[in-house]
Design an enzyme around this catalytic site. Structure first.
Site, PDB file in Angstrom:
ATOM      1  N   HIS A 158       6.060  -3.005   0.726  1.00 42.89           N
ATOM      2  CA  HIS A 158       4.892  -2.283   0.259  1.00 42.89           C
ATOM      3  C   HIS A 158       5.203  -0.785   0.476  1.00 42.89           C
ATOM      4  O   HIS A 158       4.865   0.242  -0.407  1.00 42.89           O
ATOM      5  CB  HIS A 158       3.659  -2.624   1.295  1.00 42.89           C
ATOM      6  N   HIS A 174       6.024   4.900  -0.726  1.00 46.78           N
ATOM      7  CA  HIS A 174       5.897   6.162   0.232  1.00 46.78           C
ATOM      8  C   HIS A 174       7.198   6.479   0.552  1.00 46.78           C
ATOM      9  O   HIS A 174       7.507   7.182   1.447  1.00 46.78           O
ATOM     10  CB  HIS A 174       5.114   5.882   1.292  1.00 46.78           C
ATOM     11  N   LYS A 220      -0.567   6.547  -9.869  1.00 52.32           N
ATOM     12  CA  LYS A 220      -1.028   6.742  -8.425  1.00 52.32           C
ATOM     13  C   LYS A 220      -1.310   8.232  -8.408  1.00 52.32           C
ATOM     14  O   LYS A 220      -0.575   8.995  -8.653  1.00 52.32           O
ATOM     15  CB  LYS A 220       0.177   6.514  -7.418  1.00 52.32           C
TER      16      LYS A 220
END
Length: 285
Positions: A158, A174, A220
């Site tokens: 993730h 990220h 995003k």
């Protein structure tokens, strides 16, 4: 806004200073910020593109590949099926790769300091092999993102790789190395930076950015990420916050270097659900 956590700020600054594997802006890589991103909703397919070029103008890949923690980290990025709801299959080779990566980061000063700190707090096992097992469980143990579904996700996938949900939403992603590699393959389209209220634009040597991008055709609207830092640095920060907290979502305000950040860590049972920095301000303002 939560008050500044001085204890964690001090610790994270020590880690920042000893992060010898961190890449230096302008020397090891160059970013090209271009325009300010427009308004967007999660999952939009078409948004204004304020950046015709890549975010990463260049990265010294020789240096990346010569640093063990980066090299072992990069080998993990292709181990995942990014769609949630599709069961992950972990092969014996991938387990070996996960272990190689953990061995590499555990040999760094950054992770040694993290381990010492967690020992003082009685949150880590003193034996390194046990601590490694603990890290494996937090980051690599598979779980189902939704109740009852097949195990389709883990903290590492993730946060560092990114996932998509039902072809509508980008989750996570990220990490700057994954961003750079996906951009190089034209999988990611950088749409521009997201400016904060009182700051006109980020600088090309900023090492925390808020950006907008599309990946696999999905937008995003805002994603924040450290730039140039080593994988062990991010691993250390997120692991510490995860182990210190009990609540499902933890937000700690810290000042690292010139950046005032809110570190957000969400848990999924005994595992990391997501983790990322939110830039609040920089002292150069």
């Amino acid at each position: 806004r939560k008050a500044l956590n001085y204890e964690l700020s001090k610790l994270f600054n020590e880690m920042w200073d000893m992060d010898v594997n961190r890449l230096m802006p302008g020397k090891d890589y160059t970013i090209d910020l271009q325009g300010k991103a427009g308004a967007a909703q999660q999952g939009d397919s078409a948004v204004q593109d304020s950046a015709a070029r890549h975010l990463f103008h260049n990265v010294n890949e020789e240096r990346l590949k010569s640093i063990k923690t980066f090299a072992t980290f990069i080998s993990l990025l292709d181990n995942y099926e990014t769609s949630t709801g599709v069961a992950e299959v972990v092969t014996p080779e991938e387990i070996v790769e996960n272990n190689c990566f953990l061995d590499a980061i555990l040999a760094t000063e950054v992770m040694k300091l993290a381990h010492e700190y967690l020992l003082k707090k009685n949150l880590a096992k003193p034996n390194l092999a046990d601590f490694k097992y603990q890290l494996y469980d937090i980051w690599f143990q598979l779980y189902a993102r939704k109740e009852g579904d097949r195990p389709d996700s883990c903290g590492f996938e993730h946060v560092f790789v990114g996932e998509t949900r039902r072809g509508k939403q980008i989750l996570g992603l990220h990490n700057w190395v994954q961003f750079y590699l996906q951009e190089k393959r034209n999988q990611i389209d950088y749409k521009g930076y997201v400016a904060r209220k009182n700051k006109t634009r980020p600088d090309k040597d900023d090492q925390v950015l808020s950006i907008q991008f599309s990946w696999k055709g999905l937008v995003k609207p805002i994603g924040s990420t450290f730039i140039g830092v080593s994988p062990e640095f991010e691993f250390a920060l997120y692991t510490i916050i995860f182990l210190l907290a009990e609540e499902r979502v933890t937000r700690e305000t810290v000042k690292i270097e010139e950046y005032e950040l809110q570190m957000v860590v969400c848990r999924h049972g005994h595992h990391i659900g997501t983790a990322y920095p939110v830039l609040l301000s920089t002292s150069s303002e």
